[in-house]
Scaffold this motif. Structure first.
Motif, short mmCIF file in Angstrom:
data_model
loop_
_atom_site.label_atom_id
_atom_site.label_comp_id
_atom_site.label_asym_id
_atom_site.label_seq_id
_atom_site.Cartn_x
_atom_site.Cartn_y
_atom_site.Cartn_z
N GLY A 245 -5.71 19.91 23.65
CA GLY A 245 -5.20 18.55 23.71
C GLY A 245 -4.04 18.42 24.68
N ASP A 246 -3.69 17.14 24.96
CA ASP A 246 -2.65 16.87 25.95
C ASP A 246 -1.24 17.13 25.45
OD1 ASP A 246 -4.66 16.09 27.68
OD2 ASP A 246 -4.51 13.96 27.11
N ASP A 247 -1.05 17.24 24.14
CA ASP A 247 0.29 17.44 23.60
C ASP A 247 0.68 18.91 23.52
OD1 ASP A 247 -1.58 17.96 21.68
OD2 ASP A 247 -0.38 17.19 20.02
N VAL A 248 -0.20 19.81 23.98
CA VAL A 248 0.08 21.24 23.98
C VAL A 248 -0.12 21.78 25.39
CG1 VAL A 248 -0.52 23.51 23.07
CG2 VAL A 248 -0.61 21.51 21.57
N GLU A 249 0.91 22.40 25.92
CA GLU A 249 0.82 23.02 27.24
C GLU A 249 0.97 24.52 27.09
OE1 GLU A 249 3.07 23.00 31.62
OE2 GLU A 249 4.00 22.04 29.88
N VAL A 250 -0.02 25.27 27.53
CA VAL A 250 0.00 26.72 27.44
C VAL A 250 0.39 27.30 28.79
CG1 VAL A 250 -1.31 28.80 26.91
CG2 VAL A 250 -1.77 26.69 25.65
N ILE A 251 1.40 28.15 28.78
CA ILE A 251 1.85 28.82 30.00
C ILE A 251 1.68 30.32 29.79
CG2 ILE A 251 3.80 29.26 31.53
CD1 ILE A 251 4.93 26.55 30.73
N VAL A 252 0.79 30.90 30.54
CA VAL A 252 0.58 32.35 30.48
C VAL A 252 1.62 33.01 31.37
CG1 VAL A 252 -1.04 34.22 30.87
CG2 VAL A 252 -1.88 32.01 30.06
N LEU A 253 2.48 33.81 30.78
CA LEU A 253 3.56 34.43 31.55
C LEU A 253 3.00 35.48 32.50
CD1 LEU A 253 6.21 34.84 28.71
CD2 LEU A 253 6.10 33.07 30.47
N SER A 254 3.48 35.43 33.73
CA SER A 254 3.01 36.36 34.75
C SER A 254 4.17 36.66 35.70
CB SER A 254 1.85 35.73 35.54
OG SER A 254 2.31 34.58 36.24
N ALA A 255 3.95 37.60 36.60
CA ALA A 255 4.98 37.97 37.57
C ALA A 255 5.32 36.80 38.48
CB ALA A 255 4.52 39.17 38.39
N GLU A 256 4.36 35.88 38.66
CA GLU A 256 4.59 34.75 39.55
C GLU A 256 5.49 33.68 38.94
OE1 GLU A 256 1.58 36.12 38.99
OE2 GLU A 256 1.59 37.18 40.91
N ASN A 257 5.43 33.47 37.61
CA ASN A 257 6.21 32.38 37.02
C ASN A 257 7.37 32.84 36.13
OD1 ASN A 257 5.07 33.22 34.59
ND2 ASN A 257 3.59 31.55 34.50
N ILE A 258 7.52 34.15 35.92
CA ILE A 258 8.55 34.62 34.98
C ILE A 258 9.95 34.27 35.47
CG2 ILE A 258 8.83 36.91 36.00
CD1 ILE A 258 8.80 36.00 32.24
N GLY A 259 10.12 34.11 36.78
CA GLY A 259 11.44 33.79 37.32
C GLY A 259 11.98 32.46 36.83
N ASP A 260 11.09 31.56 36.36
CA ASP A 260 11.53 30.26 35.85
C ASP A 260 12.14 30.35 34.46
OD1 ASP A 260 10.55 29.13 38.19
OD2 ASP A 260 8.58 28.72 37.31
N PHE A 261 12.02 31.50 33.80
CA PHE A 261 12.44 31.60 32.39
C PHE A 261 13.38 32.78 32.15
CE2 PHE A 261 7.95 30.27 32.74
CZ PHE A 261 8.11 28.93 32.39
N THR A 262 14.04 33.25 33.20
CA THR A 262 14.89 34.44 33.08
C THR A 262 16.34 34.12 32.71
OG1 THR A 262 15.28 34.36 35.47
CG2 THR A 262 13.51 35.80 34.68
N SER A 263 16.70 32.86 32.64
CA SER A 263 18.07 32.51 32.25
C SER A 263 18.03 31.38 31.25
CB SER A 263 18.90 32.11 33.48
OG SER A 263 18.32 30.99 34.12
N PRO A 264 19.02 31.30 30.35
CA PRO A 264 19.03 30.22 29.36
C PRO A 264 19.11 28.86 30.03
CG PRO A 264 20.62 31.95 28.81
CD PRO A 264 20.14 32.22 30.20
N SER A 265 18.48 27.87 29.40
CA SER A 265 18.53 26.52 29.95
C SER A 265 19.93 25.94 29.87
CB SER A 265 17.55 25.61 29.19
OG SER A 265 17.88 25.56 27.81
N ARG A 266 20.73 26.44 28.94
CA ARG A 266 22.10 25.96 28.79
C ARG A 266 23.00 26.77 29.70
NH1 ARG A 266 25.54 25.76 23.12
NH2 ARG A 266 27.43 24.83 23.97
N GLN A 267 23.35 26.21 30.87
CA GLN A 267 24.17 26.90 31.84
C GLN A 267 25.64 26.57 31.62
OE1 GLN A 267 22.83 29.10 33.98
NE2 GLN A 267 20.81 28.67 33.13
N HIS A 268 26.51 27.39 32.21
CA HIS A 268 27.94 27.12 32.15
C HIS A 268 28.27 25.85 32.91
CE1 HIS A 268 28.62 30.87 30.16
NE2 HIS A 268 28.22 31.61 31.18
N GLN A 269 29.16 25.04 32.34
CA GLN A 269 29.55 23.78 32.95
C GLN A 269 31.03 23.80 33.29
OE1 GLN A 269 27.39 21.29 33.68
NE2 GLN A 269 25.69 22.47 32.83
#
Length: 370
Positions: A51-75
């Motif tokens: 369904g459209d309300d579920v997005e599956v992301i298969v982690l790979s060497a190509e996309n892992i760089g997008d998830f290597t740091s917390p979304s909450r950055q220092h301000q």
């Protein structure tokens, strides 16, 4: 305990001469979908039907760089706090005034009198009274300005007076440090500026329950947030401002920020993310890893909500060392649910084991009927 449907099927099998064992296998097939585990497709074909309300992301060497740091950055803080600091004398301060070669103008300090006791205290109206020249305005001035004023006015009585003005006791300006520090206190400000981290250290430092990311400074009726951890770990010098008189520093208590490990993990548990960033493989390792051979190594899932309508599901294949290494770079977020699927073979084995007592009972009934 058997259900009414089960007994109805059993009676129907007896009346129609259907082998009871076959009836039990039919019941097994019907009840498989209600077993106590989460089922989630791990193949691309099955995931396309979610369904459209579920997005599956298969982690790979190509996309892992997008998830290597917390979304909450220092301000960076919005609190004004330049590094320059000049102490302005105020009411209650005690000044020590020395005129060289004129001891009669200097109140002597001795064994029984400290410099503070022999000095001039700034009165409530912001002035001191000095011999020959009378009233001298002190409040709001630096010691250099006060020295210049006294020197110019004494020149009418003493040729070329050499005057030294010091602050013997700092009483007029202070800050308050409260909250999760070892010793909440009031700290006087001196001629040497006090930075935020120095004030916290003077209060005994953070307690184990403190949250250094959301320290607040109240100044002029406004509350500013300061990410002190951004200064300590990220070198953000702006987040260590010089404090001003009247500032109230408050270190809040750390709030729970948790991720949840469920499914075929050796020790399902809650992970505390408030102290440090934790990666997926790190979290699994801290709880004993996957429960082999029950776990589906291709089915390590991380469920993450985006708003009220969208759910992202990150899938990690840990059946190879490269997958485990990818997991060391995937940083968990508060609210994440990590679920390790059960292998298909293990689901079948568990169901068979659970039904063995029922099968044995059914065989006894069938032998009795025959």
């Amino acid at each position: 305990m058997f259900t009414t449907a089960f007994w109805g099927m059993l009676n129907d099998a007896l009346s129609k001469k259907i082998p009871v064992l076959c009836a039990l296998l039919i019941l097994l097939a019907l009840s498989a979908c209600s077993d106590g585990y989460v089922q989630f497709p791990t193949s691309p074909e099955g995931q396309r039907a979610l369904g459209d309300d579920v997005e599956v992301i298969v982690l790979s060497a190509e996309n892992i760089g997008d998830f290597t740091s917390p979304s909450r950055q220092h301000q960076a803080t919005l609190l004004p706090g330049g590094r320059n600091w000049t102490y302005a004398v105020g009411a209650g301060d005690i000044l020590s005034v020395i005129v060289f070669d004129h001891p009669e103008l200097t109140l002597p300090a001795g064994p029984q009198r400290s410099a503070a006791e022999s000095g001039f205290q700034v009165a409530g109206d912001g002035t001191i009274t000095y011999p020959y020249i009378g009233t001298v305005r002190a409040t709001g001035r630096s010691v250099g300005q006060i020295r210049s004023d006294i020197s110019q006015r004494l020149a009418n009585f003493i040729p070329n007076p050499q005057v030294e003005v010091r602050i013997a006791a700092y009483n007029s300006q202070a800050i308050v440090v409260s909250g999760e520090v070892a010793t909440p206190n009031r700290q006087p400000l001196t001629s040497v500026g006090t930075s935020l981290i120095e004030a916290i250290n003077a209060g005994g430092g953070f307690t184990e329950f403190a949250d250094p990311r959301i320290v607040t400074v109240q100044r002029g009726g406004r509350i500013y947030h300061v990410d002190v951890q951004g200064f300590l770990e990220g070198g953000m010098t702006r987040n260590n401002p010089v404090l001003r008189t009247g500032d109230v520093v408050h270190v809040p208590r750390r709030r729970a920020e948790e991720a949840y490990l469920l499914g075929e993990v050796a020790r399902p548990d809650v992970m505390d993310l408030s102290r440090e960033p934790i990666a997926l493989t790190q979290a699994l390792a801290r709880r004993g890893g996957l429960q082999t051979p029950r776990a589906n190594a291709r089915g390590v899932l991380v469920f993450r909500a985006y708003g009220n309508e969208m759910t992202r599901v990150f899938q990690l294949d840990t059946s190879s060392p490269s997958g485990l290494l990818l997991g060391t770079r995937f940083v968990l977020e508060p609210g994440d649910v990590v679920y390790v699927l059960r292998s298909a073979l293990q689901r079948w084995n568990d169901t068979i084991v659970r039904l063995l007592p029922t099968v044995q009972a059914a065989r006894s009934v069938e032998n009795f009927v025959n």
